[in-house]
Design an enzyme around this catalytic site. Structure first.
Site, PDB file in Angstrom:
ATOM      1  N   SER A  52     -32.391 -42.337 -13.573  1.00  0.00           N
ATOM      2  CA  SER A  52     -32.585 -42.383 -13.522  1.00  0.00           C
ATOM      3  C   SER A  52     -34.137 -41.865 -12.259  1.00  0.00           C
ATOM      4  CB  SER A  52     -33.873 -42.454 -14.624  1.00  0.00           C
ATOM      5  OG  SER A  52     -33.063 -41.814 -15.674  1.00  0.00           O
TER       6      SER A  52
HETATM    7  N1  SAM Z   1     -30.035 -46.034 -16.957  1.00  0.00           N
HETATM    8  C1  SAM Z   1     -29.175 -45.579 -16.086  1.00  0.00           C
HETATM    9  C2  SAM Z   1     -29.491 -45.864 -14.542  1.00  0.00           C
HETATM   10  O1  SAM Z   1     -30.493 -47.080 -14.247  1.00  0.00           O
HETATM   11  O2  SAM Z   1     -28.779 -45.835 -13.603  1.00  0.00           O
HETATM   12  C3  SAM Z   1     -28.851 -44.016 -16.077  1.00  0.00           C
HETATM   13  C4  SAM Z   1     -28.259 -43.797 -17.103  1.00  0.00           C
HETATM   14  S1  SAM Z   1     -27.868 -42.226 -17.064  1.00  0.00           S
HETATM   15  C5  SAM Z   1     -29.582 -41.263 -16.808  1.00  0.00           C
HETATM   16  C6  SAM Z   1     -27.077 -41.848 -18.997  1.00  0.00           C
HETATM   17  C7  SAM Z   1     -25.486 -42.321 -18.873  1.00  0.00           C
HETATM   18  O3  SAM Z   1     -25.520 -42.471 -19.871  1.00  0.00           O
HETATM   19  C8  SAM Z   1     -24.947 -41.777 -18.417  1.00  0.00           C
HETATM   20  O4  SAM Z   1     -23.714 -42.724 -17.340  1.00  0.00           O
HETATM   21  C9  SAM Z   1     -23.720 -41.818 -19.262  1.00  0.00           C
HETATM   22  O5  SAM Z   1     -22.286 -41.215 -19.006  1.00  0.00           O
HETATM   23  C10 SAM Z   1     -23.996 -42.629 -20.847  1.00  0.00           C
HETATM   24  N2  SAM Z   1     -23.878 -41.954 -21.982  1.00  0.00           N
HETATM   25  C11 SAM Z   1     -24.554 -41.005 -22.597  1.00  0.00           C
HETATM   26  N3  SAM Z   1     -23.250 -41.462 -23.876  1.00  0.00           N
HETATM   27  C12 SAM Z   1     -23.156 -42.702 -23.686  1.00  0.00           C
HETATM   28  C13 SAM Z   1     -22.890 -42.974 -25.040  1.00  0.00           C
HETATM   29  N4  SAM Z   1     -22.211 -42.808 -26.418  1.00  0.00           N
HETATM   30  N5  SAM Z   1     -22.711 -45.142 -24.524  1.00  0.00           N
HETATM   31  C14 SAM Z   1     -22.768 -45.254 -23.615  1.00  0.00           C
HETATM   32  N6  SAM Z   1     -22.839 -43.938 -22.414  1.00  0.00           N
HETATM   33  C15 SAM Z   1     -23.444 -43.272 -22.826  1.00  0.00           C
END
Ligand code: SAM
Length: 205
Positions: A52
């Site tokens: 993000s």
């Molecule tokens: N917090 C992260 C960072 O600092 O880089 C940004 C994350 S990115 C915007 C969203 C993440 O959520 C992705 O890596 C995606 O694979 C994960 N995601 C989506 N659905 C999920 C779930 N049900 N459980 C765990 N992770 C999930």
């Protein structure tokens, strides 16, 4: 980044600002993007996911109102950057990611930086992590259609949960507060997050 992007937009919490100054964001992006790591935008991290924008990381962190003693659950480890920021401010971070390759890479960075208070798990985070509940704060870094019920159940009282909720394009960033058995919600800002995929999120990519 802190002076030009965060403070002018209203990030004022000293703990959040100190963490944003300290964590080396360039270590959480791939080699070819390192020169853009401190830019005012999200960046791709592979598998269609993103790290993000710094402002959004700071806004969500500040919204949790952490003091230092807390146990925090993050859903969506991604690059690991948000977890690393939280780890500077609270006692313990539990972070869940559903994509194996992203979690492997994030763990490598945590190890290299000796961030020992971050625990990781490969799973559908919409179920939370019941073994370590309740959590003083929960942060969801992917956008879902609603607040997953298991996360509300695993939130301590008092506790704060921050999550983008809306459709797959635009969401409102909601702050949910639990106190004396009551939950209240307020919208902080409109945001665009990748989708929260899981049993209590969207059903598919
Ligand atoms: N917090 C992260 C960072 O600092 O880089 C940004 C994350 S990115 C915007 C969203 C993440 O959520 C992705 O890596 C995606 O694979 C994960 N995601 C989506 N659905 C999920 C779930 N049900 N459980 C765990 N992770 C999930």
């Amino acid at each position: 980044m802190v002076k030009e992007q965060l403070i002018p937009r209203g990030i004022h919490d000293p703990k959040t600002l100190a963490a944003m100054r300290k964590v080396p964001r360039h270590l959480f992006v791939e080699e070819a993007l390192k020169n853009q790591a401190y830019g005012d935008f999200p960046l791709p991290i592979g598998r269609g996911q993103t790290i993000s924008q710094p402002y959004i990381v700071a806004l969500m962190t500040q919204a949790l109102g952490l003091k230092g003693h807390e146990s925090v659950l993050e859903i969506g480890t991604g690059s690991g950057y948000q977890a690393a920021i939280l780890a500077q401010i609270c006692a313990k971070v539990y972070t869940i990611e559903r994509i194996d390759s992203l979690l492997v890479q994030a763990r490598k960075v945590f190890d290299s930086l000796h961030y020992l208070n971050i625990l990781t798990k490969l799973d559908d985070g919409t179920h939370g992590w019941p073994e370590h509940a309740p959590y003083d704060a929960i942060i969801v870094t992917a956008g879902g259609p609603r607040v997953p019920e298991p996360l509300l159940d695993q939130l301590a009282d008092p506790g704060t949960l921050v999550i983008p909720v809306g459709d797959r394009g635009v969401q409102d960033l909601r702050k949910v507060t639990k106190k004396d058995g009551e939950t209240t919600e307020k919208t902080i800002e409109f945001v665009r997050f990748v989708s929260l995929i899981g049993d209590h999120g969207w059903k598919s990519d």
